[in-house]
Design an enzyme around this catalytic site. Structure first.
Site, mmCIF file in Angstrom:
data_model
loop_
_atom_site.group_PDB
_atom_site.id
_atom_site.type_symbol
_atom_site.label_atom_id
_atom_site.label_comp_id
_atom_site.label_asym_id
_atom_site.label_seq_id
_atom_site.Cartn_x
_atom_site.Cartn_y
_atom_site.Cartn_z
ATOM 1 N N HIS A 20 -2.747 1.639 -5.692
ATOM 2 C CA HIS A 20 -3.564 0.372 -5.485
ATOM 3 C C HIS A 20 -3.721 -0.550 -6.810
ATOM 4 O O HIS A 20 -3.663 -1.485 -6.606
ATOM 5 C CB HIS A 20 -4.765 0.819 -4.988
ATOM 6 C CG HIS A 20 -5.069 0.160 -3.650
ATOM 7 N ND1 HIS A 20 -4.440 0.128 -2.501
ATOM 8 C CD2 HIS A 20 -6.074 -0.815 -3.496
ATOM 9 C CE1 HIS A 20 -4.966 -0.637 -1.528
ATOM 10 N NE2 HIS A 20 -6.011 -1.282 -2.374
ATOM 11 N N LYS A 50 -1.892 -1.665 8.206
ATOM 12 C CA LYS A 50 -2.958 -1.144 8.689
ATOM 13 C C LYS A 50 -3.059 -1.724 10.321
ATOM 14 O O LYS A 50 -2.609 -2.865 10.479
ATOM 15 C CB LYS A 50 -4.423 -1.614 8.252
ATOM 16 C CG LYS A 50 -4.584 -1.217 6.860
ATOM 17 C CD LYS A 50 -6.106 -1.385 6.172
ATOM 18 C CE LYS A 50 -6.177 -0.600 4.976
ATOM 19 N NZ LYS A 50 -7.365 -1.224 4.416
ATOM 20 N N TYR A 88 -9.354 -11.660 -5.936
ATOM 21 C CA TYR A 88 -8.079 -11.556 -7.105
ATOM 22 C C TYR A 88 -8.168 -12.898 -7.590
ATOM 23 O O TYR A 88 -7.810 -13.023 -8.878
ATOM 24 C CB TYR A 88 -6.828 -11.640 -6.547
ATOM 25 C CG TYR A 88 -6.647 -9.967 -5.676
ATOM 26 C CD1 TYR A 88 -6.544 -8.851 -6.543
ATOM 27 C CD2 TYR A 88 -6.506 -10.013 -4.216
ATOM 28 C CE1 TYR A 88 -6.331 -7.711 -6.192
ATOM 29 C CE2 TYR A 88 -6.464 -8.967 -3.930
ATOM 30 C CZ TYR A 88 -6.413 -7.507 -4.642
ATOM 31 O OH TYR A 88 -6.258 -6.347 -4.021
ATOM 32 N N ARG A 95 -0.826 -2.775 -6.637
ATOM 33 C CA ARG A 95 -0.849 -3.573 -5.531
ATOM 34 C C ARG A 95 -1.844 -4.871 -6.102
ATOM 35 O O ARG A 95 -1.495 -6.107 -5.990
ATOM 36 C CB ARG A 95 -1.531 -3.083 -4.494
ATOM 37 C CG ARG A 95 -1.724 -4.080 -3.233
ATOM 38 C CD ARG A 95 -2.135 -3.220 -1.933
ATOM 39 N NE ARG A 95 -2.906 -3.999 -0.974
ATOM 40 C CZ ARG A 95 -2.251 -4.291 -0.161
ATOM 41 N NH1 ARG A 95 -1.111 -4.642 0.021
ATOM 42 N NH2 ARG A 95 -3.133 -5.235 0.862
ATOM 43 N N HIS A 140 -3.534 -8.929 4.366
ATOM 44 C CA HIS A 140 -4.827 -9.057 4.667
ATOM 45 C C HIS A 140 -5.182 -9.629 5.816
ATOM 46 O O HIS A 140 -4.478 -10.958 6.232
ATOM 47 C CB HIS A 140 -5.666 -9.611 3.564
ATOM 48 C CG HIS A 140 -5.669 -8.874 2.116
ATOM 49 N ND1 HIS A 140 -5.700 -9.435 0.682
ATOM 50 C CD2 HIS A 140 -5.523 -7.684 2.050
ATOM 51 C CE1 HIS A 140 -5.743 -8.327 -0.078
ATOM 52 N NE2 HIS A 140 -5.662 -7.401 0.672
ATOM 53 N N ARG A 200 0.932 -1.213 -0.111
ATOM 54 C CA ARG A 200 0.047 -0.056 0.091
ATOM 55 C C ARG A 200 1.005 1.110 -0.099
ATOM 56 O O ARG A 200 2.215 1.137 0.452
ATOM 57 C CB ARG A 200 -0.874 0.012 1.101
ATOM 58 C CG ARG A 200 -1.529 -1.152 1.424
ATOM 59 C CD ARG A 200 -2.563 -1.216 2.589
ATOM 60 N NE ARG A 200 -3.508 -2.111 2.786
ATOM 61 C CZ ARG A 200 -3.267 -3.263 3.694
ATOM 62 N NH1 ARG A 200 -1.901 -3.515 4.239
ATOM 63 N NH2 ARG A 200 -4.052 -4.386 3.661
#
Length: 312
Positions: A246, A177, A281, A249, A272, A153
């Site tokens: 993104h 995150k 994906y 990514r 994730h 990110r």
């Protein structure tokens, strides 16, 4: 009613620490609902008397006006949060939103940049624009490579420090995150480019005392906005709809899965929390398979020769 709402918005602002824009959006949705219930006199609405039928009728009226599901969903959340607070504070015993479902929103597939387009972008940055400082050119190409090669990110990229890079182990520590950290492997060629950037950076732009950011611009840690602008400019000639960090990514994740990587390994690489987030994906990979099939299989290539179905 006004007293309730004033208390509620203070709760959002001071206890939940909601952003100003979020509170303003909630206010707009709530007052729009109250105005619908009592045109010209929204202050006279007794919140305790609102029913599920009132909410459903309001939503139905907006749907007839062509309001999209995403917007309807946001308005339901605004009301749901209000009545959840009223329930919590004992002002009501049952929320009128308890049986009101959120509209389902189809998730668009992530935008992708083709591998060759990424290579072309890097080559264009490195070889063109003779007037541009060599250190800046190196920085721009490194940003593209790190985002695409490591699936980062932009906030993760800007947060990397020199100390996070281990040349001996061939890895980088990434802070994602909620400050969750992970370690990702780095190809040797990329490590060499990072090392080359550091030498060029330190030779042409002396570091500030105590500064340890890997990527700097004009003596400061590079910002999220600067990363976005660099990527957007570098991908100007790509076919991607969104020319953003993104998108690189997404391209990383799709490339890994198409190349045979296990989905759980890709999840760990991307940081994730849930496998469900990574699974989108797999749909991209399936789309690529369908395109290949459509362009290669004889039955697909020669659809025009198939007999028309009978009307009998």
């Amino acid at each position: 009613m006004a007293e309730y709402l004033s208390e509620y918005f203070d709760y959002l602002r001071y206890e939940l620490n909601r952003a100003t824009l979020t509170i303003e959006a909630y206010q707009t949705d709530i007052f729009q609902f109250l105005e619908w219930l009592s045109p010209g006199q929204p202050e006279k609405v007794e919140l305790e008397s609102v029913t599920s039928s009132d909410v459903r009728a309001w939503l139905a009226s907006m749907a007839k006006m062509g309001i999209i599901p995403r917007t309807l969903r946001r308005k339901i959340i605004s009301l749901r949060t209000l009545f959840k607070w009223m329930l919590k504070t004992g002002k009501i015993k049952i929320s009128p939103l308890r049986d009101v479902p959120l509209p389902k929103i189809p998730k668009p597939l992530p935008d992708l940049v083709k591998p060759q387009e990424i290579e072309d972008a890097i080559k264009l940055v490195e070889e063109n624009d003779e007037k541009k400082d060599e250190t800046i050119k190196l920085l721009e190409s490194l940003i593209i490579e790190m985002l695409y090669t490591l699936g980062l990110r932009r906030a993760e990229l800007s947060g990397i420090n020199d100390a996070d890079v281990s040349f001996s182990k061939g890895e980088i520590k990434v802070t994602g995150k909620r400050s969750k950290q992970r370690v990702v492997p780095v190809p040797q060629l990329l490590l060499q480019k990072i090392e080359g950037w550091q030498k060029s950076r330190d030779a042409h732009h002396p570091r500030l005392e105590g500064e340890d950011a890997l990527l700097t611009l004009k003596g400061r840690r590079i910002s999220h906005a600067q990363i976005y602008n660099i990527v957007h400019k570098c991908l100007a000639n790509s076919t991607a709809r969104k020319k953003s960090p993104h998108a690189l990514r997404h391209s990383f994740a799709s490339g890994m899965l198409n190349g045979g990587a296990e989905i759980d390994a890709v999840r760990e690489f991307l940081g994730h929390a849930s496998l469900a987030t990574t699974q989108i994906y797999t749909h991209i990979s399936l789309n690529e398979i369908k395109k290949a099939y459509s362009g290669a299989h004889p039955r697909e290539k020669n659809k025009i020769s198939d007999p028309e179905p009978s009307e009998d």
